[in-house]
Design a protein around this motif. Sequence first.
Motif, PDB file in Angstrom:
ATOM      1  N   SER A 378       0.826  -1.208   0.000  1.00 47.98           N
ATOM      2  CA  SER A 378       0.000   0.000   0.000  1.00 47.98           C
ATOM      3  C   SER A 378       0.855   1.251   0.000  1.00 47.98           C
ATOM      4  O   SER A 378       1.978   1.263   0.507  1.00 47.98           O
ATOM      5  CB  SER A 378      -0.925   0.009   1.229  1.00 47.98           C
ATOM      6  OG  SER A 378      -1.760  -1.132   1.230  1.00 47.98           O
ATOM      7  N   GLU A 396      -3.043   6.357   0.761  1.00 49.11           N
ATOM      8  CA  GLU A 396      -3.302   6.939  -0.550  1.00 49.11           C
ATOM      9  C   GLU A 396      -3.849   5.910  -1.533  1.00 49.11           C
ATOM     10  O   GLU A 396      -4.734   6.209  -2.322  1.00 49.11           O
ATOM     11  CB  GLU A 396      -2.001   7.542  -1.101  1.00 49.11           C
ATOM     12  CG  GLU A 396      -2.173   8.422  -2.313  1.00 49.11           C
ATOM     13  CD  GLU A 396      -2.570   9.844  -1.967  1.00 49.11           C
ATOM     14  OE1 GLU A 396      -2.680  10.646  -2.892  1.00 49.11           O
ATOM     15  OE2 GLU A 396      -2.785  10.128  -0.779  1.00 49.11           O
ATOM     16  N   ASP A 397      -3.311   4.684  -1.472  1.00 48.41           N
ATOM     17  CA  ASP A 397      -3.729   3.670  -2.443  1.00 48.41           C
ATOM     18  C   ASP A 397      -3.334   2.292  -1.925  1.00 48.41           C
ATOM     19  O   ASP A 397      -2.289   2.133  -1.292  1.00 48.41           O
ATOM     20  CB  ASP A 397      -3.066   3.934  -3.804  1.00 48.41           C
ATOM     21  CG  ASP A 397      -3.599   3.012  -4.885  1.00 48.41           C
ATOM     22  OD1 ASP A 397      -4.738   2.547  -4.741  1.00 48.41           O
ATOM     23  OD2 ASP A 397      -2.872   2.765  -5.866  1.00 48.41           O
ATOM     24  N   THR A 399      -2.630  -1.520  -3.392  1.00 46.77           N
ATOM     25  CA  THR A 399      -2.432  -2.262  -4.631  1.00 46.77           C
ATOM     26  C   THR A 399      -2.947  -3.694  -4.490  1.00 46.77           C
ATOM     27  O   THR A 399      -3.375  -4.118  -3.406  1.00 46.77           O
ATOM     28  CB  THR A 399      -0.937  -2.301  -5.006  1.00 46.77           C
ATOM     29  OG1 THR A 399      -0.257  -3.186  -4.109  1.00 46.77           O
ATOM     30  CG2 THR A 399      -0.323  -0.909  -4.924  1.00 46.77           C
TER      31      THR A 399
END
Length: 477
Positions: A378, A396-397, A399
Amino acid sequence: MTTGGTITLRSAARSHTGLVRKNNQDSGYAGPNFLLIADGMGGHAGGDVASAITVARLAELDEEPGGEDALEVLRTSILDANDRIVRGVGEQPELAGMGTTVTAVLRAPGNRFALAHIGDSRGYVLRDDKLQPITHDHTFVQMLVDEGRITAEEAETHPQRSVVMKVLGDVGASPDLDLSLREAQVGDRWLLCSDGLTGFADLDDITRVLTEVAEPDEACRQLIDLALAGGGADNVTVVVGDVLEGEVETSTGVSVGSVHLNPRYAAIGADTEAEAPAETHPNYGDGDIPTDTVPLQAVTGDEDDEARDGTTQPLRSGSADTAAEDEEDDLDDEVEKRSYLGWIITGIVIIALAVGGFFAYNYVSNQYYVADDDGKVSLYRGLDTTLGPIELSRLEDTTDIEVGSLNTYSQDRLRGSIPANSRDEANRIIDNLRKEAERSNGVSGNVEDSTSPTDPAPSPPNSKSADPSDAITRESQ
């Protein structure tokens, strides 16, 4: 086994810019009698210049050992390289502060090796399939480990793990070298490397390559492959030397890294007539002292004169009431001035806090790190720390990369977080981890050379050449 005959080194060296850095600040050398690694100080002006100057000067030592004291020859040569770096700053002041690590091995009489070390590059000897460290890091975290304040495991993820305490160069102190003589054994394999290898590859994998791969050049190739597969966020340089007995066919020495890519750097500081830059000190003029140390002086009035001589001075004009009114007016003026001064100081403090807060927020907002979030790789924005109850980062994100599909070393790094100075750098780290997950069967050592020294930087990680197996630039010939 030990030997009473003549020994020599069959050696090789390779260097790579890595997958994140824009230029290569490492330099290295491998020859039949001499091995050397120099890692320029990253983030400092001229790190690539300092390492190139050092290797260009010390490569002169690669010759058959004579009757001299090899350890003393090595020491004085390194000190001369240090002087050249300092003179280089005198010639080009914009290089102020440049420095480099040095780990050097020189063949000595009696089948021994003279070892000199300063900084955080590493030296190892593989003997009987066991990899033994022969250098001690001169870093802040190693000092904490030596003092028992943190463990070796904690040092691997410490935020100050890159802070080096001793280096060669323009750092305002005489080099404090570690010097020793080492007995040679036929069959020993020596490894010198920058922290671009040990910072991104597991020691067990390094040992495996050194044990299984016979040719020094191919071993260098596969070791760099390991570093790139582990993220490749730093320059990586590897020097391997095998101790052989008798007269063997060995090539002349080879230079890699900055000293090969930028041969003009070798001439910087070589002029012994040039003066080193003088040490600078604050200059306040003849007998002056800085104004921030000057105490505020009280303004004395007539009352002070009376206290000193015990007499009352007559009023020169007007009455006592007029004098009192004047004194009251002066007091009001003084109070008014102090009030204005207080407001000015308060305003300056508020502005300073606002500006500081803005820059701090801007800095934190532009930092990223990659970490393990519930088994997934991540991306976080901010710093991996807290300020009291305040978290200085946010997710933020996330994966689709499974942390469990990565090698043990990468999993350990993700548990502590992998920092990135920009979103692009974070994306490159994630791309490298994705490729590692896809190569679950292991890292290939089948790499191709690129002989163009004009573009040492790797291709962007989203292209085909980002695969470590295709990305290695020899940078040596």
